[in-house]
Design an enzyme around this catalytic site. Structure first.
Site, short mmCIF file in Angstrom:
data_model
loop_
_atom_site.label_atom_id
_atom_site.label_comp_id
_atom_site.label_asym_id
_atom_site.label_seq_id
_atom_site.Cartn_x
_atom_site.Cartn_y
_atom_site.Cartn_z
N SER A 130 0.78 -1.43 -0.37
CA SER A 130 0.04 -0.13 0.42
C SER A 130 0.89 1.26 0.16
CB SER A 130 -0.55 -0.15 1.24
OG SER A 130 -1.56 1.33 0.99
N LYS A 176 -1.10 -4.13 -3.06
CA LYS A 176 -1.99 -3.64 -2.72
C LYS A 176 -2.37 -2.52 -3.33
CE LYS A 176 -4.78 -2.38 1.38
NZ LYS A 176 -4.95 -0.78 0.87
N GLN A 221 -8.77 3.03 1.33
CA GLN A 221 -10.15 2.49 1.97
C GLN A 221 -10.20 4.72 2.17
OE1 GLN A 221 -7.63 0.40 1.85
NE2 GLN A 221 -8.88 -0.90 0.28
#
Length: 407
Positions: free
Chosen positions: A315, A342, A346
């Site tokens: 991420s 990833k 979010q």
């Protein structure tokens, strides 16, 4: 007679208005439509017989009433039922990174991002429907116990993890300091093994640094939390003060599972010229937004930058690594192993009862608009860290970086 007739007309009109109000109010409460345009499906939500392309909530209330009125075990917690229903709805999306957290779970997750919590200290993920360890955190009980990035978690406290959600897994593994968490792990295709981990109270700085000599500053970033920007600024200030002949910076994001995207952009800005694109975000409608460096950094003129990555770098770690590599090219050398991959973003929302929703709202793309999701980032120089290296305290990846930095 005219007065009587006029009164009757007024009365009839009033009755019609009152009737219209109650009919409108009834249907307004019983049924409504949500129309999502721009290529999204039409969804009708109503509490009546179900037709095609409609969602009927009547069944939900029928089941609710049956449970309320007839379930054997009393008492039960209606609020817990509500949380369970919401969790089931969110989990049905099949997205391991979208989850609903009840107040207790939400507090634990947010504390973990900010570096303060009780548990084993490991970031979890799901890959190909298998619960895995994305990364054990620095100084955590999990790392001390020998847990490694990529380990599959087959059982938690003797219970199989097939079909488990991330939220459930976190709830089962987290616990008070001093208690024991028993996990059954599998490393690669080797035989599964059991590990008992004593949970601890974990408080970890997200940024630490060390002068490695020869003009090399080694900076370890363990996560991107609420204090990371402040800790980074402090580290940079100390490096500039104490290292007059700075020739190279090593950024170690191995085992860093990510966190706040803004922190990754903040750190990347230290090395880039102002107004440089660090990443792109693409939403559900395909619309793209640029995130640019908006400040003047201290390390723009560095001749050498090294970024250390591995299978636990995910991420925000990948945003930082890709943002530097694609903007600075050969000035940046990535060393280690392929990153996690990833590529979704979010949005975290907290509700007034303390619960929270982590919802995947977009995907992030590198400056050249590559999507690394489920692919990862390949290092320029691949160096594996074996279990034997780990248990004997060797770090061939860092050794290689220091060797390259001295050349």
């Amino acid at each position: 007679m005219n007065k009587v007739k006029r009164f009757q007309n007024i009365l009839a009109t009033l009755l019609l208005l009152i009737g219209a109000f109650y009919i409108g109010n009834y249907y307004g409460q019983k049924g409504y439509e949500i129309q999502i345009k721009k290529n999204a499906p039409l969804v009708k939500i109503q509490n009546r017989d179900q037709f095609a392309d409609e969602v009927d909530f009547a069944l939900f209330w029928q089941v609710w009433e049956q449970v309320r009125a007839r379930h054997l075990e009393r008492p039960f917690d209606p609020q817990k039922m509500v949380y369970g229903a919401i969790s089931g709805m969110v989990d049905s999306l099949g997205d391991p990174y979208t989850s609903f957290l009840d107040p207790t779970q939400n507090e634990v997750v947010m504390s973990a991002i900010n570096g303060e919590y009780q548990g084993i200290g490991a970031e979890l993920g799901i890959r190909e429907n298998q619960l895995i360890v994305v990364a054990p955190l620095d100084g955590s009980p999990a790392k001390v116990a020998g847990v490694m990035s990529g380990d599959k978690i087959l059982e938690i406290e003797g219970e199989n993890t097939i079909g488990i959600s991330l939220t459930e897994a976190v709830s089962k593994i987290r616990g008070d300091a001093g208690t024991i968490s028993t996990l059954t792990l599998q490393r690669g295709t080797a035989e599964p093994f059991e590990v008992k981990i004593t949970r601890g109270k974990i408080t970890i700085s997200s940024v630490t640094w060390e002068d490695k000599g020869n003009g090399i500053a080694y900076i370890r970033i363990s996560r991107f939390g609420s204090e990371t920007n402040k800790e980074w600024n402090q580290a940079v200030s100390e490096i500039n003060l104490k290292m007059a002949d700075l020739d190279a910076v090593v950024l170690d994001v191995r085992g860093n599972p990510g966190g706040y995207m803004d922190s990754a952009i903040h750190i990347a800005s230290e090395f880039l010229k102002s107004n440089t694109v660090v990443m792109h975000q693409e939403d559900a409608l395909g619309e793209s937004f640029e995130y640019k460096d908006t400040r003047t950094g201290s390390f723009e003129r560095l001749p050498k930058i090294f970024v250390m990555i591995d299978g636990g770098s995910a991420s925000a770690s990948e945003i930082l690594a890709a943002g530097l590599k694609e903007n600075l090219g050969d000035l940046v050398t990535m060393v280690g192993d392929k990153s996690f991959g990833k590529g979704t973003i979010q949005d975290a929302r907290d509700f007034k009862d303390g619960s929270g929703l982590h919802l995947s709202v977009g995907k992030w793309l590198t400056p050249k608009k590559n999507w690394v999701h489920d692919i990862g980032i390949e290092p320029d120089v691949k160096v594996e860290l074996t279990l034997e290296d780990f248990t004997e305290g060797r770090d061939p990846q860092l050794d290689k970086v220091l060797e390259l930095a001295k050349e």
